[in-house]
Design a protein around this motif. Structure first.
Motif, PDB file in Angstrom:
ATOM      1  N   ILE A   1       0.830  -1.215   0.000  1.00 37.24           N
ATOM      2  CA  ILE A   1       0.000   0.000   0.000  1.00 37.24           C
ATOM      3  C   ILE A   1       0.866   1.269   0.000  1.00 37.24           C
ATOM      4  O   ILE A   1       0.429   2.342  -0.432  1.00 37.24           O
ATOM      5  CB  ILE A   1      -0.921   0.022   1.255  1.00 37.24           C
ATOM      6  CG1 ILE A   1      -1.885  -1.165   1.239  1.00 37.24           C
ATOM      7  CG2 ILE A   1      -1.704   1.317   1.379  1.00 37.24           C
ATOM      8  CD1 ILE A   1      -2.914  -1.120   0.131  1.00 37.24           C
ATOM      9  N   ILE A   2       2.091   1.149   0.502  1.00 35.32           N
ATOM     10  CA  ILE A   2       2.921   2.352   0.701  1.00 35.32           C
ATOM     11  C   ILE A   2       3.131   3.144  -0.599  1.00 35.32           C
ATOM     12  O   ILE A   2       3.002   4.379  -0.597  1.00 35.32           O
ATOM     13  CB  ILE A   2       4.278   1.977   1.364  1.00 35.32           C
ATOM     14  CG1 ILE A   2       4.023   1.257   2.697  1.00 35.32           C
ATOM     15  CG2 ILE A   2       5.157   3.214   1.571  1.00 35.32           C
ATOM     16  CD1 ILE A   2       3.301   2.069   3.748  1.00 35.32           C
ATOM     17  N   PRO A   3       3.438   2.489  -1.723  1.00 36.12           N
ATOM     18  CA  PRO A   3       3.605   3.289  -2.955  1.00 36.12           C
ATOM     19  C   PRO A   3       2.348   4.097  -3.303  1.00 36.12           C
ATOM     20  O   PRO A   3       2.451   5.213  -3.811  1.00 36.12           O
ATOM     21  CB  PRO A   3       3.903   2.226  -4.031  1.00 36.12           C
ATOM     22  CG  PRO A   3       4.492   1.083  -3.265  1.00 36.12           C
ATOM     23  CD  PRO A   3       3.778   1.077  -1.953  1.00 36.12           C
ATOM     24  N   MET A   4       1.174   3.554  -3.013  1.00 36.57           N
ATOM     25  CA  MET A   4      -0.050   4.300  -3.304  1.00 36.57           C
ATOM     26  C   MET A   4      -0.191   5.502  -2.373  1.00 36.57           C
ATOM     27  O   MET A   4      -0.591   6.586  -2.795  1.00 36.57           O
ATOM     28  CB  MET A   4      -1.272   3.366  -3.184  1.00 36.57           C
ATOM     29  CG  MET A   4      -2.588   4.021  -3.489  1.00 36.57           C
ATOM     30  SD  MET A   4      -2.655   4.901  -5.060  1.00 36.57           S
ATOM     31  CE  MET A   4      -2.888   3.550  -6.211  1.00 36.57           C
ATOM     32  N   LEU A   5       0.186   5.315  -1.094  1.00 38.61           N
ATOM     33  CA  LEU A   5       0.124   6.463  -0.174  1.00 38.61           C
ATOM     34  C   LEU A   5       1.063   7.565  -0.640  1.00 38.61           C
ATOM     35  O   LEU A   5       0.738   8.754  -0.578  1.00 38.61           O
ATOM     36  CB  LEU A   5       0.500   6.031   1.256  1.00 38.61           C
ATOM     37  CG  LEU A   5      -0.389   4.980   1.915  1.00 38.61           C
ATOM     38  CD1 LEU A   5       0.057   4.740   3.356  1.00 38.61           C
ATOM     39  CD2 LEU A   5      -1.856   5.393   1.885  1.00 38.61           C
ATOM     40  N   ARG A   6       2.232   7.161  -1.141  1.00 33.78           N
ATOM     41  CA  ARG A   6       3.178   8.172  -1.643  1.00 33.78           C
ATOM     42  C   ARG A   6       2.588   8.869  -2.844  1.00 33.78           C
ATOM     43  O   ARG A   6       2.653  10.098  -2.975  1.00 33.78           O
ATOM     44  CB  ARG A   6       4.501   7.495  -2.041  1.00 33.78           C
ATOM     45  CG  ARG A   6       5.281   6.990  -0.845  1.00 33.78           C
ATOM     46  CD  ARG A   6       6.551   6.288  -1.320  1.00 33.78           C
ATOM     47  NE  ARG A   6       7.208   5.605  -0.218  1.00 33.78           N
ATOM     48  CZ  ARG A   6       8.016   4.565  -0.337  1.00 33.78           C
ATOM     49  NH1 ARG A   6       8.293   4.067  -1.542  1.00 33.78           N
ATOM     50  NH2 ARG A   6       8.566   4.013   0.717  1.00 33.78           N
TER      51      ARG A   6
END
Ligand SMILES: Cc1cc2nc3c(=O)[nH]c(=O)nc-3n(C[C@H](O)[C@H](O)[C@H](O)COP(=O)(O)OP(=O)(O)OC[C@H]3O[C@@H](n4cnc5c(N)ncnc54)[C@H](O)[C@@H]3O)c2cc1C
Length: 250
Positions: free
Chosen positions: A56-61
């Motif tokens: 999920i982290i790349p989407m939050l970025r």
């Protein structure tokens, strides 16, 4: 669901205010689409869905919210499983290979959902804090927002939307309207959960999954509290005398 279009999709109505609705709204608004979100105000202060995974982290970025999410969340370096007296193990995301981030977060869902909604608002989406109603267009196979739903957006959405997206999760607003059946699986699990002040943990920040009689449980550390949940299989529910009326998860 496409309700009305002459080819180009310019106006998109998104029903729901969870992570799916807000993320889609931000991405479409950035692409120049006129986007409205109809978001039924939250009724329950606690929501499930608190432990994120590294993917999920790349989407939050990409949404530009990672710093904010980090500020109100618990850093999650891995996961711990207590499956039996003999089988207990932990793994750490820094053991992952490939390009995946080596961490994730445990998020208080109310603040997480608000942060994503705010990102959508900043991207230009109109957030209408009212439940969405959709209806069939008489004599056609199309659907449209009800007049009062459109009204909630004021002048922002004066024309009909070209596309309606149902992101209402288990509420299934459009399938219900169109009588599209859903298939229930054989499992009839029940989830119960609460936030508690203190709870022992094997590893700070880890989501802990423990096998229990007739089900499994989670412990998800959040800032200042721990989310503790229990998922019971139908047989366990019967043994504990818990009726179906307690089984709804919000
Ligand atoms: C017991 C349990 C534990 C879980 N734990 C995790 C976890 O630890 N980590 C994880 O990543 N996922 C977890 N999940 C899954 C996670 O909760 C969902 O994947 C996620 O919430 C789906 O997001 P969504 O935006 O599709 O829908 P939702 O988050 O369900 O949002 C739907 C939204 O639509 C709104 N709505 C409904 N009807 C209307 C209407 N008529 N008009 C306008 N709005 C409406 C609702 O108010 C809500 O805001 C768990 C799920 C369950 C059941």
């Amino acid at each position: 669901m496409k309700s009305h279009s002459n080819g180009k999709i310019r106006r998109v109505a998104i029903l729901g205010g969870g992570p799916v609705a807000s993320t889609l709204a931000t991405l479409l608004a950035r692409k120049g689409r006129k986007v409205g979100i109809w978001h039924r105000p939250r009724r329950a202060p606690l929501l499930v869905g608190e432990s994120l995974v590294p993917a999920i982290i790349p989407m939050l970025r990409s949404l530009g919210v990672e710093e904010e999410v980090r500020s109100f969340s618990t850093f999650k370096p891995g996961a711990t499983f207590n499956l039996s007296d003999q089988v207990n193990f932990s793994f750490f995301f820094d053991q992952l290979s490939g390009g995946m981030p080596r961490y994730a977060y445990n998020v208080p869902r109310d603040r997480f959902d608000d942060a994503l909604l705010d990102a959508a608002r900043k991207a230009g989406a109109k957030i209408c804090e009212t439940g969405a109603k959709v209806e069939r267009v008489p004599g056609t196979d199309r659907v449209q927002l009800s007049a009062e739903t459109l009204e909630a957006a004021g002048e922002f959405f004066s024309e009909a939307s070209d596309l309606i997206v149902d992101a209402t999760g288990r509420a299934r607003v459009l399938p219900e309207l169109l009588s599209i059946p859903s298939r229930r699986g054989e499992r009839q699990d029940t989830a119960l959960f609460a936030h508690v002040d203190q709870m022992p943990l094997d590893h700070a920040g880890h989501v802990h999954t423990t096998r229990i009689d007739h089900g499994w449980s989670w412990r998800i550390p959040l800032p200042g509290r721990v989310s503790v949940g229990m998922v019971l299989f139908a047989c366990g529910r019967a043994r504990l005398g818990i009726g179906r009326r307690y089984s709804r998860v919000h």
